[in-house]
Design a protein around this motif. Structure first.
Motif, short mmCIF file in Angstrom:
data_model
loop_
_atom_site.label_atom_id
_atom_site.label_comp_id
_atom_site.label_asym_id
_atom_site.label_seq_id
_atom_site.Cartn_x
_atom_site.Cartn_y
_atom_site.Cartn_z
N PRO A 150 70.49 63.99 7.83
CA PRO A 150 69.77 65.10 8.47
C PRO A 150 68.96 64.60 9.68
CG PRO A 150 68.60 64.38 6.52
CD PRO A 150 69.83 63.54 6.59
N THR A 151 69.58 64.47 10.84
CA THR A 151 68.87 64.00 12.03
C THR A 151 69.00 65.00 13.16
OG1 THR A 151 68.76 62.24 13.69
CG2 THR A 151 70.92 62.67 12.72
N ALA A 152 67.93 65.14 13.94
CA ALA A 152 67.92 66.03 15.09
C ALA A 152 68.26 65.29 16.38
CB ALA A 152 66.55 66.71 15.22
N VAL A 153 68.44 63.98 16.31
CA VAL A 153 68.81 63.19 17.49
C VAL A 153 70.29 63.38 17.76
CG1 VAL A 153 68.84 60.90 18.51
CG2 VAL A 153 67.02 61.53 16.92
N SER A 154 70.65 63.56 19.01
CA SER A 154 72.04 63.82 19.36
C SER A 154 72.91 62.62 19.02
CB SER A 154 72.16 64.14 20.85
OG SER A 154 71.91 62.98 21.64
N GLU A 155 74.17 62.90 18.65
CA GLU A 155 75.09 61.82 18.30
C GLU A 155 75.34 60.90 19.48
OE1 GLU A 155 79.75 61.32 16.94
OE2 GLU A 155 78.60 63.01 16.15
N ARG A 156 75.41 61.47 20.67
CA ARG A 156 75.62 60.65 21.87
C ARG A 156 74.50 59.64 22.05
NH1 ARG A 156 73.64 61.00 26.95
NH2 ARG A 156 74.92 60.11 28.66
N ALA A 157 73.25 60.09 21.84
CA ALA A 157 72.11 59.18 21.98
C ALA A 157 72.12 58.11 20.89
CB ALA A 157 70.80 59.97 21.93
N ILE A 158 72.48 58.51 19.67
CA ILE A 158 72.52 57.54 18.56
C ILE A 158 73.51 56.43 18.88
CG2 ILE A 158 73.18 57.24 16.14
CD1 ILE A 158 72.09 60.09 15.67
N ARG A 159 74.70 56.78 19.34
CA ARG A 159 75.70 55.77 19.65
C ARG A 159 75.25 54.87 20.81
NH1 ARG A 159 80.40 56.53 16.99
NH2 ARG A 159 80.71 58.57 15.99
N LYS A 160 74.61 55.45 21.78
CA LYS A 160 74.15 54.68 22.92
C LYS A 160 73.04 53.71 22.52
CE LYS A 160 72.60 55.31 27.70
NZ LYS A 160 72.21 56.30 28.74
N ILE A 161 72.13 54.17 21.68
CA ILE A 161 71.03 53.30 21.24
C ILE A 161 71.54 52.19 20.34
CG2 ILE A 161 68.91 53.24 19.89
CD1 ILE A 161 68.49 56.21 20.78
N ALA A 162 72.41 52.54 19.38
CA ALA A 162 72.88 51.55 18.42
C ALA A 162 73.71 50.47 19.08
CB ALA A 162 73.68 52.23 17.32
N GLY A 163 74.49 50.82 20.08
CA GLY A 163 75.37 49.84 20.71
C GLY A 163 76.32 49.23 19.70
#
Length: 601
Positions: free
Chosen positions: A213-226
């Motif tokens: 349950p996250t409100a952070v966008s999937e695009r941002a998550i992938r970019k941050i995680a690298g």
């Protein structure tokens, strides 16, 4: 304790009878521990780990509870003996003379008055055979895991762990223990250990699936995680992806789960499960000193402001409430954008305005800028911002003096302390470098500042901590009169020299005082732990200010010393009370006190 002999037997019988007839009457439990053989530490480990020997402290008083604890202790004690290298022990646990292992739990005794734990450790074993295969190149196994080495289960566990870790570091995430054959030769006091690992295939990172349950966008998550899809598996790379996500402060929990079965193409998929932190947080802080009055701070944070894990922070502070100087304060804004230029490179905007009404100057300063931050590890980062700074000052060199600068403010921080609020070991280093270009009549130059701290706790018990701090500052280029007083250095107060008034030491300019172009501050503390929460501290602070870019032998200096008390508040750090007195210099007199949360440094 009830004695032996005829009267002792009679008394014990009477006590048992009382317990049966009057179950509410408590009878003291007698416990005895006898250990033969083994190291001096063995008895302490058994005594601390045994449930039945610590029955009263653990609230075990019913006969069935004592029986259950005694029967469970066989396994506990034998495991301790194996950990100590004794693989042929004899353990007896007796309840009123009866071996606990032979008592039927369905027919427990009506009462228990005496517990005896008798341990014969037996000889310490050595390795007869010590074999582990296959071993990955570069594996460093424990030195003790060799024929003739001291044998215990801890060494075997460490050997297996090192073997599996080495295979995983070479890209084998499914490495596991294949089988092991552990055999004790009691006549020779030797232990044979044959371990076989199953490293599995070398795999690459596959797809990353995101859940939770996250409100952070999937695009941002992938970019941050690298997440390194397509690269050979590495536990360090997986840990980095998790650290990047946690570093944003947007997530309460971050966990990666690898797929049970690799893909046919030699890749391994992962599922990332996230849970968000509360979006908003408000924090308060306060510090009280005898001359500087009360300092109050409040901060409001909004996480995931635009849905990309941004962090917006508003800070406000009021200083010198009820103190010797006029009231001043600060308002600051900062917006952080994670992974703006890459997984480890964020960007930020800052804006702040501050009014400083100090003993020797008044200053109104405003700054705006844009910067970037590179995180090298969990303990090391560097950041820099470029922007515009404006200040309007009244000081020893005149009134209504205006300074405008274009500047680049760079800062790096290395934090290797074991705790950021109450360190007992490690070190901390913060270095700042600010080149500034003056606009109009303002001069150009460079400001540098370094803050270093170190902590050491000698001895096994760790009840005394030695802490030291050194601060060095310098302004190079313009004269002291040609730079804003916000760039110059003063000494005195809680952050530099306790026992001396805040910013009381500077450079004489006629009948007034101005800040110096250089500063050197040294602080030393001895922290003694009295109880789990209470700590007593003795400290000495010294500071010097000079009118040149570097401290010389003729620099103005002062010092203070005192005693303090700390009361632990858990993760918030200790509640601090310091009483300090000036011991050198003429900038202050009389006792001063300081109250705050967290260590002084």
């Amino acid at each position: 304790m009830i004695g032996n002999g005829r009267w002792g037997t009679a008394l014990r019988g009477l006590c048992i009878g009382c317990a049966v007839i009057f179950p509410g009457v408590a009878v003291a439990l007698e416990t005895v521990l006898n250990v033969s053989g083994g190291s001096p530490n063995l008895r302490d480990r058994i005594e601390q780990s045994s449930s039945v020997l610590n029955a009263e402290e653990r609230g075990l008083d019913a006969p069935l509870e004592l029986l259950s604890a005694a029967q469970a202790d066989y396994r506990t004690i034998v495991q301790i003996l194996y950990d100590e290298g004794h693989f042929g022990p004899v353990v007896n646990i007796r309840l009123d003379g009866r071996e606990a292992a032979r008592v039927n739990p369905l027919s427990p005794p009506s009462a228990v008055q005496r517990v005896e734990v008798i341990v014969e450790a037996g000889p310490a074993f050595r390795f007869g055979q010590a074999v582990i295969t296959p071993v990955a190149p570069g594996t460093e196994l424990p030195e003790e895991f060799v024929t003739g080495g001291v044998a215990n289960t801890g060494i075997i566990r460490d050997t297996v762990s090192e073997g599996l870790t080495s295979w995983r570091e070479l890209g084998h995430p499914k490495a596991e223990l294949g089988n092991q054959n552990i055999r004790a030769r009691h006549a020779q006091a030797l232990l044979d250990a044959e371990i076989r690992l199953a490293p599995g295939p070398q795999l690459a990172f596959g797809d990353l699936r995101i859940s939770g349950p996250t409100a952070v966008s999937e695009r941002a998550i992938r970019k941050i995680a690298g997440f390194p899809t397509g690269e050979i598996y590495s536990p360090d790379d997986l840990q980095k992806s998790g650290s990047r996500l946690r570093r944003t402060g947007a997530f309460q929990s971050v966990s990666f789960q690898e797929a049970e079965v690799p893909n046919p193409d030699g890749t391994l998929d992962y599922t990332l499960t996230l849970e968000d932190m509360p979006q908003r947080r408000i924090t308060f802080g306060a510090e009280i000193s005898s001359r500087e009055g009360i300092d109050l701070t409040v901060a409001w944070m909004h996480r995931n402001l635009f849905g990309n894990a941004e962090r917006f922070r508003f800070e406000a502070s009021l200083r010198n409430i009820g103190g010797d100087e006029d009231l001043d304060g600060r308002i600051g804004l900062r917006l952080d954008e994670p992974a703006r230029f890459g997984p480890d490179d964020s960007a930020f905007w800052i804006a702040q305005i501050e009014r400083q009404n100090r003993l020797h100057y008044n200053l109104l300063q405003a700054d705006v800028g844009y910067g970037t931050r590179r995180t090298f590890s969990d303990t090391f980062f560097a950041e820099a911002w470029a922007g515009f700074s404006y200040s309007d000052a009244d000081d020893a060199y005149g009134t209504d003096r205006k300074f405008r600068y274009l500047l680049i403010a760079a800062r790096t921080e290395l934090d290797e302390r074991d705790s950021s609020v109450s360190a007992t070991s490690g070190y901390y280093l913060n270095a700042e470098l600010t080149p500034f270009a003056g606009l109009g009549d303002a001069d150009s130059g460079l400001r540098a500042f370094v803050d270093g701290r170190a902590y050491w706790t000698p001895g096994v018990e760790g009840r005394v901590t030695l802490a030291g701090r050194m601060q060095i500052g310098s302004v190079m280029g313009p004269s002291a009169s040609g730079v804003t007083p916000g760039f110059l250095f003063f000494s005195g107060g809680a952050g530099t020299v306790r026992g001396q008034p805040y910013e009381s030491l500077g450079i004489p300019v006629g009948a007034n005082t101005a800040g110096g172009k250089s500063f050197l501050g040294v602080s030393a503390e001895v922290r003694g732990q009295v109880t789990e929460r209470i700590q007593v501290v003795g400290f000495y602070d010294w500071g010097a200010v000079d009118d040149s870019a570097f401290i010389s032998t003729g620099a103005e200096s002062h010092a203070g010393a005192g005693l303090g008390v700390r009361y632990g508040l858990g993760g918030f750090g200790p509640l601090r009370l310091d009483l300090a007195y000036p011991v050198q210099g003429d900038t202050g007199d009389g006792l001063q006190f300081y109250i705050g949360i967290g260590q002084a440094f």
